[in-house]
Scaffold this motif. Structure first.
Motif, mmCIF file in Angstrom:
data_model
loop_
_atom_site.group_PDB
_atom_site.id
_atom_site.type_symbol
_atom_site.label_atom_id
_atom_site.label_comp_id
_atom_site.label_asym_id
_atom_site.label_seq_id
_atom_site.Cartn_x
_atom_site.Cartn_y
_atom_site.Cartn_z
ATOM 1 N N ALA B 38 0.492 -1.048 0.134
ATOM 2 C CA ALA B 38 -0.014 0.169 0.281
ATOM 3 C C ALA B 38 0.593 0.917 -0.112
ATOM 4 N N SER B 39 2.143 1.190 0.436
ATOM 5 C CA SER B 39 3.107 2.369 -0.565
ATOM 6 C C SER B 39 2.738 2.935 -1.415
ATOM 7 N N GLN B 40 4.186 3.940 -1.879
ATOM 8 C CA GLN B 40 4.373 4.386 -2.912
ATOM 9 C C GLN B 40 5.017 3.413 -3.618
ATOM 10 N N LEU B 327 -10.290 0.980 10.161
ATOM 11 C CA LEU B 327 -10.786 1.148 9.372
ATOM 12 C C LEU B 327 -10.793 2.390 8.780
ATOM 13 N N ALA B 330 -7.567 3.617 5.930
ATOM 14 C CA ALA B 330 -7.766 3.823 4.199
ATOM 15 C C ALA B 330 -9.204 4.398 3.958
ATOM 16 N N ALA B 331 -9.620 5.255 4.422
ATOM 17 C CA ALA B 331 -10.998 5.552 4.456
ATOM 18 C C ALA B 331 -11.378 6.834 4.084
ATOM 19 N N SER B 333 -10.865 8.478 1.754
ATOM 20 C CA SER B 333 -11.075 9.873 0.221
ATOM 21 C C SER B 333 -12.990 9.304 0.219
ATOM 22 N N ARG B 334 -13.839 9.452 1.620
ATOM 23 C CA ARG B 334 -14.960 8.934 1.310
ATOM 24 C C ARG B 334 -14.834 10.323 1.924
ATOM 25 N N PRO B 337 -13.538 12.191 -2.429
ATOM 26 C CA PRO B 337 -12.980 11.532 -2.917
ATOM 27 C C PRO B 337 -12.459 11.992 -4.148
ATOM 28 N N MET B 338 -12.073 12.978 -4.555
ATOM 29 C CA MET B 338 -11.171 13.427 -5.061
ATOM 30 C C MET B 338 -9.802 13.832 -4.749
ATOM 31 N N THR B 340 -7.211 11.026 -2.218
ATOM 32 C CA THR B 340 -6.701 9.481 -2.604
ATOM 33 C C THR B 340 -5.491 9.345 -0.418
ATOM 34 N N TYR B 343 0.264 6.598 1.849
ATOM 35 C CA TYR B 343 0.988 6.169 2.907
ATOM 36 C C TYR B 343 2.654 6.525 3.415
ATOM 37 N N ASP B 391 -4.849 15.336 -3.721
ATOM 38 C CA ASP B 391 -5.303 14.756 -4.991
ATOM 39 C C ASP B 391 -3.927 14.190 -6.698
ATOM 40 N N VAL B 392 -4.202 13.062 -6.409
ATOM 41 C CA VAL B 392 -2.850 12.423 -6.812
ATOM 42 C C VAL B 392 -2.668 12.473 -8.779
ATOM 43 N N MET B 393 -3.020 13.211 -9.002
ATOM 44 C CA MET B 393 -3.161 14.445 -10.537
ATOM 45 C C MET B 393 -2.431 14.911 -10.156
#
Lengths: 350, 465
Positions: B38-40, B327, B330-331, B333-334, B337-338, B340, B343, B391-393
């Motif tokens: 789950a890392s980069q 949990l 990981a949650a 982005s709720r 949603p844009m 993420t 870690y 925003d990962v983009m």
């Protein structure tokens, strides 16, 4: 490939889905669980070639939605998988089983490539009316394989003024689930439904239900047979049966459409209900959906056998309301112990 | 080591097939699935194998040793530091198929397991006996015991029960050259020679591959109760935690959930019952009915003067709160949603009394870089999880994230702390290890690595080794 990167990036790869994915439980390979499939989707956007292993990874998802239910990040993998399948098919990338399935359905109008009369089970055709309040959408499975269930369903629904489409076609579910276009079937079924004047279409197949509800124009209300029966059970002359049954939640009624309580209400009006080891939102998939039964029969039956391990002791029947689930569970060894909810009701109607 | 040529690849594949049959893959799609955790940190392996026995692992490592092929062990791939990412290619050994609970020995308070056993499944198996395996990471439902041992993971109850290291009595380990050793005996304590068991715990697959573990288990407490104390500011909450511990109370869990974390929890379904608005500390106590009641009373009393509100939960409500807490990482982005959750800088730890200072520094770093940060974690043992989400983009946000993570790591070290309390070093934090432990200590680590893995085939590049 032009996949939804936003949706893909929403997955943080925490691996929660590993715990729930029924396919992964059988396979053990990362590519057979949701996280792996999403990693493959991402790789496809970066140039990974969709070879047969990639197709197997994406096509073995039953789209049961248990990963969606348990994803902490709120990802909806079945939607992503179906979208990827559509794009791959549009690029001509598909398995032989997918190609055969679509060719057969498009040629015959049904899942089984049957050329015989879809209404052969209907003994009295005078019962079909041109105009009606309700349409009973029979579906391919009940039309050709579980004709007694089709007859029992129509016998019940006819009391409330239901008719059947004279030339019903496959709802399109198998095509849509596996990446193909089903517009021709949608249009033709819609045309016939409009001709009857019905405002409500009732179906006893979970696959048809989710398709009619989500992939058809919203010109009419869609009801599942359990919903309809739960509303009208008091109007039927029902005898109490000395039986204990369990109920298998079909994924496309339960997790996809939140129909949990209605079938249970119908069962409890008739006999005792004993829940399965996993039920409701947590119900294990029978393994038959998403085109998996058609494309990967052995895997599908392995999952069905695992589902049967959830059946509690001392039950007379395993009740479901989806002919696809019924077939898979029967073929996995449960045989005639698996019945449709309608068949239970038929036993109880005086 | 260089990437394998095609001919060598085919020969290796053939040899791997002879060892594990069809439990080997070299397909590009499968390799993508094993690129990381789950890392980069990512890297494509050349092969993935799913061994089923110690003998197979031994043969695979002999093969790797002979051909100088990197060998990377992997459990469920739920790590957060890139520990299982095959950054130099080679063979990933997916150990999750070795998942048998071999023995539950209540008289000796031990369980013998294979490394692929899921932690929660072990606890399910122990429950009928009234015992449990206390380390409980948030990923309890999916992580493997082998992964937990390799990263000395812990979790919410480590404040009382300690980390995995406290529960490992014996390991069966396959060394780099294929030899198989046991590091301990089936005894609760031993004073015989170097403590090899502790050496392998937390070694992240750089010294050997664990194929079996003898674990100490503990009796389950009769009851658990939870105090929820809500504060205006996280720093205040931190100071109250110090007062609780200084008064001699040891909760079985002591977690902080800042107001952003609570917002996320409220968006989870089913929504747990934490209506509070502020920074919340969850104090869990366990033991007998009377001891927990007394501890709850004392904790409530200490919290009252500084808290906005204090209340007690137990039973299903408490279970629901803990399930959501597991949990929440990981949650995020709720909430948006844009964005993420990434870690990075997520596992720092400091001496408990420095917690308020750490919280303040993290807040300053996040504010200065204008990057949202959710703070939660095991405040009772000084471990703060900082969830940065972007925003990962968006390239600019990535740059800010990298800078924020670096500053958070350095802040923890400046406060006398650690860059990782329980997630491990992997590659994600490898650059900080020499600085944290000191160059001399790091050179000792290098010597140990050289002694046990002279060819450098075991998880190369990890921990800076």
């Amino acid at each position: 490939m032009n996949l939804d990167l936003r949706a893909i990036n929403q997955c943080v790869r925490c691996g929660s889905c590993r715990t729930f994915c029924p396919v992964f439980e059988e396979s053990g390979w990362e590519s057979a669980n949701t996280r792996g499939r999403i990693m493959i989707l991402k790789a496809l956007t970066c140039g990974l070639q969709p070879d047969s292993q990639v197709l197997d990874s994406l096509n073995t998802c039953t789209t049961c939605g248990i990963c969606t239910e348990n994803c902490p990040a709120g990802v909806n993998p079945p939607e992503m998988i179906e979208s990827a399948r559509r794009q791959l098919v549009s690029l001509g990338k598909m398995t032989r089983q997918q190609a055969d399935l679509s060719r057969n359905i498009l040629a015959s109008g049904n899942t089984f490539a049957e050329s015989s009369d879809r209404l052969s089970w209907l003994t009295d055709r005078s019962l079909l009316t041109k105009k009606a309040d309700y349409v009973y959408f029979v579906g391919c499975m009940n039309s050709y394989r579980y004709t007694e269930t089709a007859a029992n369903t129509f016998a019940l629904l006819h009391r409330f003024g239901a008719t059947i489409l004279p030339k019903e076609l496959c709802c399109g579910s198998p095509l849509l689930r596996t990446g193909f276009d089903a517009r021709r079937f949608v249009d033709e079924n819609c045309r016939q439904i409009a001709e009857t004047g019905a405002r409500t279409v009732i179906t006893g197949c979970a696959g048809c239900y989710t398709t009619l509800k989500k992939s058809y124009p919203q010109d009419f209300r869609v009801q599942s047979v359990p919903e309809f029966l739960a509303l009208h059970i008091s109007q039927l002359d029902i005898a109490q049966l000395d039986l204990t049954v369990t109920y298998h939640d079909p994924c496309h009624l339960g997790r996809h459409n939140q129909i949990y309580e209605q079938p249970r209400r119908v069962i409890e009006a008739i006999c005792r209900l004993k829940e399965m080891k996993t039920s409701g939102k947590a119900a294990r998939c029978c393994g038959g959906g998403g085109g998996v039964r058609a494309g990967y029969k052995d895997l599908s039956l392995q999952m069905a056998r695992k589902r049967l391990e959830d059946v509690p002791d001392g039950v007379d029947y395993i009740v479901a309301s989806c002919p696809l689930c019924i077939r898979n569970l029967r073929d996995a060894g449960a045989g005639e112990k698996v019945i449709d909810l309608v068949d239970l009701v038929a036993m109880a109607v005086r | 080591m260089t990437r394998l040529t095609e001919i060598v690849m085919m020969n290796i594949l053939q040899e791997l097939k002879e060892i594990v049959g069809d439990r080997v893959s070299a397909s590009p799609g499968e390799m993508c699935c094993y690129a990381g955790d789950a890392s980069q940190v990512v890297g494509l392996p050349d092969f993935v194998v799913r061994p089923e026995s110690t003998g197979q692992v031994s043969r695979i490592l002999r093969l790797c040793s002979e051909h100088l092929i990197p060998a990377v062990a992997r459990g469920a791939g739920t790590g957060l530091a890139g520990g299982c990412s095959p950054v130099r290619g080679g063979i990933v050994l997916d150990m999750s198929g070795m998942n048998r609970i071999l023995e539950i020995d209540i008289e000796n308070q031990q369980a013998i397991v294979e490394p692929g056993v899921i932690a929660e499944k072990l606890n399910s198996a122990l429950k009928p006996y009234g015992f449990f395996f206390p380390p409980d990471p948030g990923s309890l439902a999916m992580c493997t015991i082998g992964g937990m041992i390799s990263y000395n993971s812990s979790g919410m109850r480590s404040v009382k029960y300690g980390t995995v290291r406290n529960y490992v009595l014996d390991l069966e380990v396959v060394l780099a050259d294929g030899r198989v050793i046991h590091t301990g005996k089936k005894v609760l304590k031993s004073s015989a020679g170097y403590d090899l068991t502790r050496l392998f715990v937390g070694s992240e697959g750089t010294l050997g591959i664990i194929t079996r573990a003898g674990l100490k288990i503990a009796p389950m407490p009769r009851t658990r109760k939870l105090v929820l104390a809500c504060f205006d500011e996280a720093e205040n909450a931190g100071r109250t935690v110090i007062r609780i511990f200084s008064s001699g109370i040891t909760p079985s869990a002591c977690e902080i959930l800042d107001r952003t974390t609570l917002q996320v929890l409220k968006l989870c379904d089913p929504m747990p019952a934490i209506p509070e608005d502020g920074d919340v500390i969850l104090f869990e106590v366990d033991g007998t009915e009377s001891s927990t009641s007394e501890a709850v009373r004392q904790i409530s009393e200490i919290c009252q003067p500084t808290a906005k509100s204090v209340r007690i939960a137990d039973g299903p409500e408490m279970d629901g709160i803990w399930a959501a807490r597991r949990l929440v990482g990981a949650a995020i982005s709720r909430l948006d949603p844009m964005k993420t959750r990434i870690y990075m800088g997520e596992d720092v730890g400091v001496p408990i009394k420095e917690i308020p200072a750490l919280i303040k520094k993290v807040q300053q770093i996040a504010a200065k870089l204008d990057i949202p940060a959710m703070k939660y974690g095991h405040i009772g043992d000084g471990n703060l999880h900082v969830a940065l989400f972007i925003d990962v983009m968006n390239k600019e946000q990535w740059e800010k994230l990298l800078l924020a993570a670096d500053k958070i790591h350095r802040a923890a070290m400046e406060l006398g702390g650690t860059v990782s309390s329980e997630h491990g070093i992997g590659l994600a934090r490898a650059e900080y290890l020499p600085e944290q432990v000191g160059t001399e200590a790091f050179s000792v680590m290098q010597s140990i690595k050289k002694a046990l893995d002279p060819k450098g085939i075991l998880n190369p590049g990890k921990m800076g080794l």
